[in-house]
Design an enzyme around this catalytic site. Structure first.
Site, PDB file in Angstrom:
ATOM      1  N   TYR A  89       0.861  -1.190   0.000  1.00  0.00           N
ATOM      2  CA  TYR A  89       0.000   0.000   0.000  1.00  0.00           C
ATOM      3  C   TYR A  89       0.898   1.241   0.000  1.00  0.00           C
ATOM      4  O   TYR A  89       1.916   1.281  -0.679  1.00  0.00           O
ATOM      5  CB  TYR A  89      -0.975  -0.065   1.179  1.00  0.00           C
ATOM      6  N   LYS A 109     -20.332 -20.997  -9.665  1.00  0.00           N
ATOM      7  CA  LYS A 109     -19.699 -20.845 -10.975  1.00  0.00           C
ATOM      8  C   LYS A 109     -18.247 -20.399 -10.799  1.00  0.00           C
ATOM      9  O   LYS A 109     -17.341 -20.871 -11.496  1.00  0.00           O
ATOM     10  CB  LYS A 109     -20.467 -19.805 -11.791  1.00  0.00           C
ATOM     11  N   ALA A 123     -32.454 -19.223 -24.763  1.00  0.00           N
ATOM     12  CA  ALA A 123     -31.134 -18.703 -25.114  1.00  0.00           C
ATOM     13  C   ALA A 123     -30.201 -19.813 -25.588  1.00  0.00           C
ATOM     14  O   ALA A 123     -29.482 -19.657 -26.586  1.00  0.00           O
ATOM     15  CB  ALA A 123     -30.537 -17.977 -23.907  1.00  0.00           C
ATOM     16  N   ALA A 124     -30.192 -20.947 -24.867  1.00  0.00           N
ATOM     17  CA  ALA A 124     -29.296 -22.041 -25.235  1.00  0.00           C
ATOM     18  C   ALA A 124     -29.680 -22.621 -26.589  1.00  0.00           C
ATOM     19  O   ALA A 124     -28.815 -22.914 -27.428  1.00  0.00           O
ATOM     20  CB  ALA A 124     -29.318 -23.121 -24.163  1.00  0.00           C
ATOM     21  N   ASN A 134     -32.417 -30.946 -17.836  1.00  0.00           N
ATOM     22  CA  ASN A 134     -31.893 -31.355 -16.531  1.00  0.00           C
ATOM     23  C   ASN A 134     -32.925 -31.084 -15.452  1.00  0.00           C
ATOM     24  O   ASN A 134     -33.630 -30.085 -15.505  1.00  0.00           O
ATOM     25  CB  ASN A 134     -30.602 -30.575 -16.208  1.00  0.00           C
ATOM     26  N   ASN A 162     -21.339 -28.207 -19.435  1.00  0.00           N
ATOM     27  CA  ASN A 162     -20.724 -26.916 -19.766  1.00  0.00           C
ATOM     28  C   ASN A 162     -19.331 -26.741 -19.190  1.00  0.00           C
ATOM     29  O   ASN A 162     -18.553 -25.906 -19.676  1.00  0.00           O
ATOM     30  CB  ASN A 162     -21.612 -25.771 -19.272  1.00  0.00           C
TER      31      ASN A 162
END
Length: 766
Positions: free
Chosen positions: A40, A95, A198-199, A287, A319
């Site tokens: 710092y 995620k 969307a997918a 799913n 994914n």
């Protein structure tokens, strides 16, 4: 496990010991005032000024280059719908966890409190300078399309909406390989897309990029076939509307070559599959339950190539095969976009990888003799360690070739090595272990079934399908504890060896034991008395085939548990002694430490045998053993007998097992630091290799080292794994944690699988 119990377990997981699943940790020293003055004020001013001079220096002096934002407004969360930004945070943290463990990418999750498209876009643009990349997540359609389109145009860092493109990329790779196997051309096949979110839109666009023809595609939403005479179609749906005289899924499926399901469970009937063309390709990706059950589909059409979103069937469209590695490649060349060229490169890399020789580690994880490209293997498995070294380079090259890379990689071999090094801290070995155990769960007897921690572990392995527990102990105590933790399966066996109910079995075991030991001072009465002891009773269960494996030691000291196992179970054929190894999950990857529990002061011959047994255990986990024989001495620098016995062990192994990668005697730092080893001892067999096993000269050094690593570095441990026993018997450390017991149970199951396989092969040889 009851629904209420699962709910409680999930809540505890997210709440304890610290709320949430990710945290920020320092990457620089901070111990002294000098460190803090550099971190710092006043030292921090220097990089600030350098960045002011050239904004690109932000990648040189800050974490921006390896930092991704996972951003959502919580409007389309998993199967939960519009639950709001705060409620979406656990998913976004999850995620972030996947980004870290699969590609070593750091993540801040950002939950935005607006459903207004313009406000959302401006918020993301305003915080974008913090990040090297942005992953949009769980944003409802059609807003998601406009948000991604605008942000891609207006930002200069890689951005992707994974809900759209993740499934598209993985399924496209699977589709290319499935078409190759069915000898069909993508330009000619008739494709049905069930779902228009969307997918689905992104999948269809990507398939077209690879050659699928618009006139051969039929898309459906909840109202049926998307026809061009329908009112109020969004621009995305209108893009894939048809004028053909078909209205229902049943009609669309007639003569179709490919079905892509991104809708909901049980929407496809067996007769619809029957109506499809020869060698149909069916990706039922809803799913948790697919559009048609896997078993029903393959029973209906023998010529089908099937994929789902589930891990318990072949060809999982997951994914996690895509987004971590795509961002890794994009970040590493400082791409300004994730464009179509980069996505297509990821598709091709995944498709190509499925055709290559599969590492033994992956075969072992999935219980396969040999995974090979075919109907049941059209995309790589999520546990495949090659993904990190194959997909990011393909994406990075595509970024460079398409002109969106600000940095260029020239040494691709070095880059791949650096990618593999990034994953050294990942605990894939635990996931591999569990996955393999689940493929063929065995009956495991828990000798201390009335201990709460042991019972909790038994509950986990039962619920996860890792093992079939048999619980020994006081029935009343076990039942009471099972009620407390809501563990109430009907098929878990409870046995109290001291009860009269077990007299017949005790007498049977006693007789067998007495016959074996009667010339060693054991009377039949003494044998009967010993069978009241849980460890003797449990060992006899395994010996007599009433159980496949044994776990004990939680509440008893190690020597007292080892004794009955050696007496009753004995050594494996060809084994001359028993030893143990512990697997430590370290920053450099799994490290096997031997012998941590049995041999106090092994001889040179003993050490050689311990190294051989450790090598076999490492191979059991699908890895090549690279072993250092540890001492306080380096290659003869001391003539002390403690060093010379290690040297003699190495000499024996080099003479009789020249293909084994082992060397020593070596000090630990030289064994683990290849640069030091190469400079001082370039002749060593370990130079240029990553040591994954340390064989210690005595029990003191091995036991102390493993417990230091465990406590000071909070390194997860699996072990002690018993080596050299005739049957799968594994003894816990006193007071082992629930996780440690679960891990050891998985080891016991895999050990039982291996021994069963060995017995079958031996029987065939006869």
């Amino acid at each position: 496990m009851s629904k209420q119990s699962k709910r409680r377990e999930a809540l505890v997981y997210h709440a304890k010991p610290t709320p949430g699943k990710i945290k920020v940790v320092p990457t620089k020293k901070y111990a002294t005032q000098r460190d803090l003055s550099l971190a710092y004020s006043p030292g921090v001013a220097e990089p600030c000024l350098e960045i002011e001079k050239d904004i690109n220096n932000v990648y040189k002096y800050t974490a921006k280059g390896n930092l991704v934002a996972v951003i959502s407004n919580g409007t389309a969360v998993l199967g939960l719908g519009n639950i709001g930004p705060e409620a979406s945070k656990p998913v976004m943290e999850g995620k972030g966890l996947l980004f870290k463990i699969f590609a070593d990418i750091d993540v801040f999750d950002i939950e935005v409190g607006t459903e207004d498209i313009e406000e959302f876009i401006q918020t993301v643009k305003n915080i974008a300078p913090t990040f090297g990349g942005i992953n949009l997540e769980d944003i409802k359609a059609p807003e998601a399309f406009e948000i991604e389109r605008r942000l891609k145009e207006e930002l200069d860092i890689p951005l992707m909406h994974d809900d759209q493109h993740g499934t598209a990329i993985i399924s496209a790779a699977a589709l290319l390989n499935a078409l190759e196997l069915s000898k069909k051309k993508i330009e000619k096949v008739k494709i049905v897309i069930n779902g228009a979110g969307a997918a689905a839109i992104s999948c269809t666009r990507l398939y077209q990029a690879f050659g699928a023809k618009r006139e051969n595609i039929v898309m459906l939403d909840s109202k049926g076939v998307i026809r061009n005479d329908r009112d109020n179609l969004t621009s995305e749906k209108a893009e894939f509307s048809t004028g053909r005289n078909i209205h229902t899924l049943e009609e669309a499926m007639k003569g179709a070559d490919v079905f892509i399901g991104l809708s909901k469970a049980d929407t496809v009937l067996p007769e619809m599959l029957v109506s499809m063309a020869k060698n149909p390709i069916v990706f039922a990706m809803a799913n948790p339950d697919p559009e048609i059950a896997y078993d029903v589909a393959i029973a209906t059409r023998k010529d089908i190539i099937m994929a789902t979103g589930r891990s318990d069937h072949p060809n999982q469209v997951n994914n996690v095969l895509g987004f971590p590695y795509i961002f890794r490649g994009a970040l590493d060349v400082r791409a300004t976009k994730i464009n179509e060229t980069m996505k297509m490169a990821a598709v091709k890399a995944l498709a190509k990888l499925a055709k290559e020789h599969v590492p033994e580690q992956v075969n072992i994880a999935y219980g396969e003799t040999k995974l090979t490209f075919g109907k049941d293997y059209i995309i790589p498995k999520p546990f495949d360690p090659r993904l990190i070294a194959e997909v990011p380079p393909a994406v990075a090259k595509a970024a460079m070739e398409s002109g969106v890379a600000k940095e260029h990689i020239t040494d691709w071999d070095k880059y791949r090595e650096s990618l593999l090094e990034r994953m050294g801290s990942d605990n894939k070995i635990v996931r591999l272990l569990f996955n393999r155990a689940k493929l063929n769960p065995k009956r495991v007897v828990f000798a201390e079934g009335d201990q709460l921690s042991v019972l909790k572990a038994a509950q986990i392995v039962y619920d996860e399908g890792i093992a079939k527990p048999i619980l020994l102990g006081r029935r009343e105590t076990i039942k009471r504890l099972m009620t407390e933790i809501e563990f109430d399966p009907e098929d878990v066996i409870i046995i109290d060896p001291k009860s009269e109910k077990e007299d017949a079995r005790k007498n049977k075991y006693a007789k067998v034991y007495w016959q074996q030991r009667k010339r060693r001072g054991v009377t039949y009465y003494a044998a009967q008395r010993l069978m009241r002891e849980r460890n003797y009773f449990a060992a006899m269960m395994v010996n007599e085939g009433d159980a496949d494996a044994l776990i004990s030691g939680y509440s008893r000291n190690y020597p007292s548990v080892v004794k009955p196992m050696l007496e009753l179970i004995g050594l494996a054929p060809g084994a001359t002694r028993v030893a143990t190894t512990n697997i430590m999950m370290t920053k450099r990857g799994p490290m096997f430490l031997s012998d941590t529990s049995i041999n106090i002061d092994p001889s040179a011959k003993d050490l050689a045998k311990i190294a051989q047994m450790t090598s076999k255990v490492i191979k059991m986990f699908g890895m090549e053993a690279v072993m250092a024989m540890i001492s306080f001495s380096n290659f003869g620098s001391s003539n002390n007998e403690r060093a010379s016995k290690v040297r003699d062990a190495v000499s024996f192994l080099h003479r009789h097992y020249p293909d084994m990668i082992v060397d020593g005697e070596l000090q630990t730092d030289f064994a683990l630091n290849d640069e030091m080893l190469r400079e001082r001892f370039p002749f060593s067999k370990l130079v240029g290799k990553k040591v994954n096993a340390l064989i210690f000269p005595n029990l003191d050094s091995a036991n102390i080292t493993y417990k230091l690593l465990k406590e000071l570095n909070e390194a997860e441990s699996i072990g002690p794994i018993m080596m050299g026993m005739r049957k799968p018997v594994h003894i816990l450390q006193l007071g082992a944690s629930v996780d440690e017991i679960v891990n050891m149970t998985a080891v016991a199951v895999v050990d039982a699988q291996n021994k069963e396989k060995w017995e079958q092969e031996k029987a065939k040889a006869k």
